[in-house]
Scaffold this motif. Structure first.
Motif, mmCIF file in Angstrom:
data_model
loop_
_atom_site.group_PDB
_atom_site.id
_atom_site.type_symbol
_atom_site.label_atom_id
_atom_site.label_comp_id
_atom_site.label_asym_id
_atom_site.label_seq_id
_atom_site.Cartn_x
_atom_site.Cartn_y
_atom_site.Cartn_z
ATOM 1 N N SER A 29 50.849 52.455 37.781
ATOM 2 C CA SER A 29 51.738 53.575 37.465
ATOM 3 C C SER A 29 51.201 54.402 36.302
ATOM 4 C CB SER A 29 53.139 53.061 37.123
ATOM 5 O OG SER A 29 53.732 52.419 38.231
ATOM 6 N N ALA A 30 50.457 53.760 35.410
ATOM 7 C CA ALA A 30 49.866 54.452 34.265
ATOM 8 C C ALA A 30 48.507 55.062 34.607
ATOM 9 C CB ALA A 30 49.720 53.483 33.098
ATOM 10 N N GLY A 31 48.092 54.951 35.875
ATOM 11 C CA GLY A 31 46.815 55.523 36.290
ATOM 12 C C GLY A 31 45.624 54.636 36.066
ATOM 13 N N VAL A 32 45.848 53.341 35.836
ATOM 14 C CA VAL A 32 44.757 52.386 35.624
ATOM 15 C C VAL A 32 44.505 51.629 36.932
ATOM 16 C CG1 VAL A 32 43.956 50.413 34.287
ATOM 17 C CG2 VAL A 32 45.421 52.122 33.207
ATOM 18 N N PRO A 33 43.335 51.784 37.553
ATOM 19 C CA PRO A 33 43.069 51.099 38.819
ATOM 20 C C PRO A 33 42.839 49.606 38.615
ATOM 21 C CG PRO A 33 41.104 52.252 38.081
ATOM 22 C CD PRO A 33 42.197 52.621 37.112
ATOM 23 N N VAL A 34 43.410 48.789 39.479
ATOM 24 C CA VAL A 34 43.237 47.338 39.421
ATOM 25 C C VAL A 34 42.999 46.796 40.822
ATOM 26 C CG1 VAL A 34 44.586 46.978 37.317
ATOM 27 C CG2 VAL A 34 45.742 47.010 39.532
ATOM 28 N N TRP A 64 49.899 41.909 45.874
ATOM 29 C CA TRP A 64 50.530 40.858 45.070
ATOM 30 C C TRP A 64 51.738 40.224 45.767
ATOM 31 C CZ3 TRP A 64 46.979 43.782 42.603
ATOM 32 C CH2 TRP A 64 46.154 43.109 41.712
ATOM 33 N N THR A 65 52.184 40.812 46.876
ATOM 34 C CA THR A 65 53.142 40.102 47.724
ATOM 35 C C THR A 65 52.409 39.045 48.532
ATOM 36 O OG1 THR A 65 54.594 42.028 47.888
ATOM 37 C CG2 THR A 65 54.811 40.349 49.591
ATOM 38 N N ARG A 66 51.225 39.403 48.984
ATOM 39 C CA ARG A 66 50.406 38.457 49.754
ATOM 40 C C ARG A 66 49.839 37.365 48.859
ATOM 41 N NH1 ARG A 66 44.982 40.085 53.312
ATOM 42 N NH2 ARG A 66 44.604 38.000 54.176
ATOM 43 N N TRP A 67 49.391 37.742 47.642
ATOM 44 C CA TRP A 67 48.788 36.791 46.700
ATOM 45 C C TRP A 67 49.517 36.911 45.360
ATOM 46 C CZ3 TRP A 67 44.644 40.334 48.591
ATOM 47 C CH2 TRP A 67 44.040 39.866 49.759
ATOM 48 N N PRO A 68 50.708 36.363 45.226
ATOM 49 C CA PRO A 68 51.502 36.557 44.000
ATOM 50 C C PRO A 68 50.852 36.010 42.740
ATOM 51 C CG PRO A 68 52.493 34.891 45.437
ATOM 52 C CD PRO A 68 51.415 35.552 46.232
ATOM 53 N N ASP A 69 49.941 35.041 42.881
ATOM 54 C CA ASP A 69 49.283 34.455 41.712
ATOM 55 C C ASP A 69 47.888 35.029 41.477
ATOM 56 O OD1 ASP A 69 51.439 32.729 41.179
ATOM 57 O OD2 ASP A 69 50.725 31.303 42.685
ATOM 58 N N ALA A 70 47.549 36.111 42.173
ATOM 59 C CA ALA A 70 46.218 36.699 42.025
ATOM 60 C C ALA A 70 46.000 37.200 40.598
ATOM 61 C CB ALA A 70 46.029 37.849 43.009
ATOM 62 N N ASN A 71 44.826 36.911 40.063
ATOM 63 C CA ASN A 71 44.466 37.450 38.758
ATOM 64 C C ASN A 71 44.198 38.952 38.861
ATOM 65 O OD1 ASN A 71 44.724 35.212 37.115
ATOM 66 N ND2 ASN A 71 42.598 34.568 37.328
ATOM 67 N N LEU A 72 44.143 39.610 37.713
ATOM 68 C CA LEU A 72 43.974 41.059 37.651
ATOM 69 C C LEU A 72 42.549 41.429 37.272
ATOM 70 C CD1 LEU A 72 47.236 41.822 35.704
ATOM 71 C CD2 LEU A 72 46.700 42.801 37.911
ATOM 72 N N GLY A 73 41.906 42.251 38.110
ATOM 73 C CA GLY A 73 40.586 42.765 37.805
ATOM 74 C C GLY A 73 40.652 44.253 37.493
ATOM 75 N N LEU A 74 39.900 44.677 36.494
ATOM 76 C CA LEU A 74 39.831 46.086 36.109
ATOM 77 C C LEU A 74 38.389 46.561 36.253
ATOM 78 C CD1 LEU A 74 41.019 48.659 34.585
ATOM 79 C CD2 LEU A 74 40.179 47.552 32.495
ATOM 80 N N PRO A 75 38.112 47.565 37.109
ATOM 81 C CA PRO A 75 36.747 48.090 37.191
ATOM 82 C C PRO A 75 36.411 48.823 35.901
ATOM 83 C CG PRO A 75 38.240 49.490 38.439
ATOM 84 C CD PRO A 75 39.052 48.310 37.973
ATOM 85 N N THR A 76 35.206 48.645 35.408
ATOM 86 C CA THR A 76 34.808 49.268 34.159
ATOM 87 C C THR A 76 33.911 50.476 34.420
ATOM 88 O OG1 THR A 76 33.082 47.564 34.034
ATOM 89 C CG2 THR A 76 35.056 47.222 32.703
#
Length: 306
Positions: A29-34, A64-76
């Motif tokens: 929502s803040a414009g940060v792709p994950v 995150w409905t499919r993988w509720p425990d998925a970790n978060l990755g941020l492209p740099t």
């Protein structure tokens, strides 16, 4: 597009009962792709890895409905407006002394904020420099990696079996960016490459696309296929006349995310280049890790390692 890193720090700050999927939605929502990573790990869950990063809320909710425990990755890099200096802290390698020297020499400034990784390392977040390519690289002997274009970082509140990623420090007035090339040259000086006959011409931009795609594929490799996959990718890089140093830097950073150690990475890339160009020296031996001396002086304030 440049992001407001202070706002990003607020979104990553610890809060009670804050689910991973909720954080992913807030970031999008803040414009940060994950993008999602394997629960409890750093490996991407999707086929295209960090190339699947998105700000589409419907897609985020689906993942995150499919993988509720998925970790978060941020492209740099340019895609997110964020670059990260990753300080490694483990047996025989401690990047804190390397960054202390870089800070003292004026080769790096204080990051906007830092994150503690489960292994005890530190991630320093800086704004990406607009209109400048800042490729990911790895200075294995120094214990420092750089996550820029062609890379990604796992962010809070993700966790592994060793612990959680968590926001550590926020430094006001520190958003000056970082000269990643100058930092690499200081931490891991390289001899000028010897000229050789080039059998295939390729524009620099095309080479960058090739190595970025190979890195994305390597980052998604699973246990049991990482060495073979890195060897294949390094052979393709050699065939496209990508320099061995670039292959070690970019593919090495991706292979590190997949779980390979610096020594295995350097050995595999050298072997691939010897196989593809039998008469060409890779000159990448300086990236192989060596035992570091005991660290006596911690890095300065702002990194939060004193």
């Amino acid at each position: 597009m440049s992001r407001n890193l202070y706002h990003l720090a607020r979104l990553l700050a610890p809060r009670q009962d804050r689910l991973l999927g909720r954080v992913a939605s807030d970031l999008a929502s803040a414009g940060v792709p994950v993008f999602p990573c394997v629960p409890g790990q750093k490996r991407p869950l999707t086929a295209r890895g960090f190339h699947d990063a998105t700000t589409d809320l419907a897609q985020i909710e689906h993942c995150w409905t499919r993988w509720p425990d998925a970790n978060l990755g941020l492209p740099t890099g340019a895609v997110s407006g964020v670059v990260v200096v990753d300080i490694d802290v483990r047996e025989h390698i401690d990047g804190r002394e390397s960054m202390r020297r870089a800070l003292d020499a004026g080769r790096a400034g204080v990051p906007v904020f830092t994150v503690v990784s489960p292994s005890g390392g530190r991630h320093g977040y800086y704004p990406a420099t607009p209109d400048v390519v800042q490729r990911s690289w790895q200075a294995a002997r120094a214990g420092v990696d750089f996550r820029g274009d062609g890379g990604y970082i796992v962010i809070p509140p993700s966790h592994t079996t060793a612990g959680s990623y968590r926001l550590a420090t926020v430094r006001q007035g520190a958003a000056a960016g970082i000269d990643s090339d100058a930092l690499r040259d200081f931490l891991d000086p390289r001899p000028a490459p010897r000229p050789r006959t080039v059998h295939r011409s390729m524009a620099q931009s095309e080479a960058g696309v090739v190595v970025s795609r190979l890195a994305a594929w390597v980052a998604g490799l699973g246990e049991g296929e990482r060495n073979r996959g890195l060897f294949w990718a390094a052979c393709r890089a050699a065939e496209h006349d990508i320099t061995p140093a670039t292959a070690v830097d970019v593919l090495g950073a991706a292979a590190g995310e997949a779980g390979l150690g610096p020594r295995a990475i350097a050995t595999t890339v050298r072997s691939a280049y010897r196989t593809t160009h039998p008469t060409t020296s890779t000159a990448s031996r300086p990236t192989e890790p060596a035992e570091a001396a005991s660290v006596r002086v911690p890095v300065g304030a702002g990194w939060g390692l004193a």
